[in-house]
Write a protein that holds these residues in place. Sequence first.
Motif, PDB file in Angstrom:
ATOM      1  N   SER B 173       0.836  -1.206   0.000  1.00  0.00           N
ATOM      2  CA  SER B 173       0.000   0.000   0.000  1.00  0.00           C
ATOM      3  C   SER B 173       0.865   1.247   0.000  1.00  0.00           C
ATOM      4  CB  SER B 173      -0.896   0.049   1.248  1.00  0.00           C
ATOM      5  OG  SER B 173      -1.525  -1.190   1.403  1.00  0.00           O
ATOM      6  N   ILE B 176       2.388   1.783  -3.294  1.00  0.00           N
ATOM      7  CA  ILE B 176       1.386   2.345  -4.213  1.00  0.00           C
ATOM      8  C   ILE B 176       1.205   3.842  -3.944  1.00  0.00           C
ATOM      9  CG2 ILE B 176      -1.094   2.318  -4.788  1.00  0.00           C
ATOM     10  CD1 ILE B 176      -0.919  -0.769  -4.236  1.00  0.00           C
ATOM     11  N   ALA B 177       1.141   4.154  -2.630  1.00  0.00           N
ATOM     12  CA  ALA B 177       0.965   5.558  -2.260  1.00  0.00           C
ATOM     13  C   ALA B 177       2.138   6.398  -2.779  1.00  0.00           C
ATOM     14  CB  ALA B 177       0.836   5.678  -0.748  1.00  0.00           C
ATOM     15  N   ALA B 179       4.160   5.624  -5.209  1.00  0.00           N
ATOM     16  CA  ALA B 179       4.104   5.718  -6.671  1.00  0.00           C
ATOM     17  C   ALA B 179       3.102   6.781  -7.117  1.00  0.00           C
ATOM     18  CB  ALA B 179       3.711   4.347  -7.240  1.00  0.00           C
ATOM     19  N   GLN B 180       2.012   6.807  -6.379  1.00  0.00           N
ATOM     20  CA  GLN B 180       0.998   7.812  -6.727  1.00  0.00           C
ATOM     21  C   GLN B 180       1.546   9.218  -6.510  1.00  0.00           C
ATOM     22  OE1 GLN B 180      -2.211   6.427  -4.308  1.00  0.00           O
ATOM     23  NE2 GLN B 180      -3.153   5.239  -5.970  1.00  0.00           N
ATOM     24  N   ALA B 183       3.920  10.012  -9.167  1.00  0.00           N
ATOM     25  CA  ALA B 183       3.188  10.315 -10.401  1.00  0.00           C
ATOM     26  C   ALA B 183       2.628  11.745 -10.360  1.00  0.00           C
ATOM     27  CB  ALA B 183       2.053   9.292 -10.568  1.00  0.00           C
ATOM     28  N   ALA B 184       2.131  12.075  -9.163  1.00  0.00           N
ATOM     29  CA  ALA B 184       1.585  13.423  -8.996  1.00  0.00           C
ATOM     30  C   ALA B 184       2.674  14.463  -9.182  1.00  0.00           C
ATOM     31  CB  ALA B 184       0.961  13.544  -7.600  1.00  0.00           C
TER      32      ALA B 184
END
Lengths: 129, 303
Positions: B173, B176-177, B179-180, B183-184
Amino acid sequence: MTSSAAKIHAVIAILAAGVLAACTPTKPPTDQLGIASRNVANARSAGAQQYAPQDLRAAENHLAGANAAMAKQDYDQAAQLAGEAAVDAELAAARARREKAREAADSLRAQNQELERDAARHAEGADAQ
Amino acid sequence: MKPRHRFIATIFTFVTAIAVLGASTAHARDVDYDNLVASLDRVASDPKLSLLVPAQIDRARVAVQAYKDGGRSDRPYLLYVAQRRIDIARTSAEATLAENERADLQRENDRLQLDAARRDAAQARAELEHQRLQSQIRAEESERLAREAEAARAEGEQATQAAEAARAEAAQSKRIADAQAKAAALAKKEAELATGGSAASAPAAASAPKRMTLNESAFTRGESTLADAGSARIGAVVDFVNASPGSRVRVEVSARGDQALATARAQTVRDALVAAGVAASRIHAAGVKAKGAVVDIRLEGAD
């Protein structure tokens, strides 16, 4: 009558010869002494000192007397004392043998009784189990 | 003739006297003899004794007979020997009897000892069997415990795996966070780039390299002075530094482990930069004791 007198003289002569023969010095009784000494030694090795001390002492005294008589060349006395020592010692050895056997038998009897008691106890224990 | 008759009468009287005397002593001797015979008979007639010592009884009988036949002077001696012979026979028989009894008792004793030994052996076997059963029970018990322990461990492992899985999930998780977030950030950067597209020089400056190196040929061999090539390269360095005016300049010089030379060369570079107009306060120059021989120039804190 001379013949009867001769007979009487003959009888007297024979008697005298017999008396003389009886009085001639006998030979030293070395054989009897040897037997007596051997018997005394046997009695000692059979344990007579412990089991038949009186008989052994008698044998030793007679043997000592026999030797003393030998020294005095009283061979008749020596022979008799040696004979007495021999039978004393034989008796001492027999007594020692008997007493030893009885002592051993008594000890074994007591031991056997103890063993039998053990066996009986064990049998009871086995039954109880 | 008359005196001869008297002589014969005297002899006759003498002989008669001797006979009477002899008869009286013979009577005394007969008492001893009777005693001897009775005593010998007691031994000889007892089958329990007589059969054991026949030779001794014979010798006693001979001695008794010798006493009976013996002369008067030998009588005490012969009596003594005869009595002793009878005693010897009886005592020997009793000794043999006792020895036989002892032998019987010994056999009995052997039998009882054997029984006892067998009993002991049986008891020992029973004890051994008992011990064996005990140890078997203990072994089974410990096996059971081992199985239980194994089961407990397996359960624990399962729990651990579950925890591991939970941890892994959490990490996933987080990734993923992250990576997010990345990405942002990239999206933001892209937007920024898109907005500043015309002023190409400024972003170029922003994305300009923050690091530059000079190799050893910039310096005179073994000395801290700049070689000709070095003097030429300093100009490039000055341009590089001036491209990020707000940054601090960290100059790090190494000279194959020679700290003093490295420090001196760092000072040379610093002096050259200052001489070319770079503010001295921006520059931090130092020699390091590294193995290489390079000048490493980094710009820090610049945008």
